[in-house]
Design a protein around this motif. Sequence first.
Motif, PDB file in Angstrom:
ATOM      1  N   GLY A  95     -66.109 -36.431  20.734  1.00 50.59           N
ATOM      2  CA  GLY A  95     -66.015 -37.489  21.823  1.00 50.59           C
ATOM      3  C   GLY A  95     -65.237 -38.455  21.809  1.00 50.59           C
ATOM      4  N   ASP A  96     -65.404 -39.066  20.365  1.00 52.79           N
ATOM      5  CA  ASP A  96     -64.585 -40.154  19.999  1.00 52.79           C
ATOM      6  C   ASP A  96     -62.936 -39.915  19.894  1.00 52.79           C
ATOM      7  N   PHE A 102     -62.253 -39.990  23.695  1.00 54.99           N
ATOM      8  CA  PHE A 102     -62.129 -41.251  24.225  1.00 54.99           C
ATOM      9  C   PHE A 102     -60.799 -41.887  23.857  1.00 54.99           C
ATOM     10  N   ARG A 103     -60.449 -41.905  22.821  1.00 53.64           N
ATOM     11  CA  ARG A 103     -59.263 -42.530  22.126  1.00 53.64           C
ATOM     12  C   ARG A 103     -57.960 -42.004  23.119  1.00 53.64           C
ATOM     13  N   SER A 121     -58.085 -43.287  26.593  1.00 49.30           N
ATOM     14  CA  SER A 121     -58.168 -44.720  26.670  1.00 49.30           C
ATOM     15  C   SER A 121     -56.503 -45.113  26.680  1.00 49.30           C
TER      16      SER A 121
END
Length: 208
Positions: free
Chosen positions: A98-99, A102-103, A106
Amino acid sequence: ENIYLIPVAINYDRIPEESQLLAEPDSAYRRQAILRKLYSVIVATVVFAFRVVWPRKGQLGDACACFGRPFSLREWQSGDGAELFAHNDPRTWVSALGDKIFRQVSRIVPVMPSHALAALLLSNKRSTWPRKASCEEGMRLMNSVDNEGGVTCFPDTAGEHAFAKTIDEFSRRKLLTIDANGQIARNADKLPTLRYLANSVSHLLEEV
């Protein structure tokens, strides 16, 4: 079988439920009963549908979507995620995945003239801007985002003309004021809306 994940980022000028999203936790709107809230949503939807049918009444503006580079879940599992899988803890590797997503999302959030202008009005560079100077500085911001590998989007008109159009739209929405000399300034009563627009790309503008 392999699974490919595609990061997708969407940004927009305005959405019908904007006022509800900006409502403070202790505001009258949030204290309303469910039926009253539902009524407010229905009324807002009807109003904006009317504006779409009759453009002269104003529209929601533009929206942009950006699709990032797909990546293989299998390759991630055997590469960066290999050590996490070795611990056999689904929560750990799902969180790490998920991280990563997300990165990636973004980094590709589209920056539109409305977001750059909102950030400009909120900046501490100056309290008022000549119309032409604000357009030039807005273009500088978006060019800098491009140079840093970000994504910019001009849905209708490119260049400074896009910012001139956005200034007129902000004026119609009372997000800014224009004095007799053509100097524009943020409307203090609309700071939450300006922050809402600028915050969607603040992580990108911090780098420029």
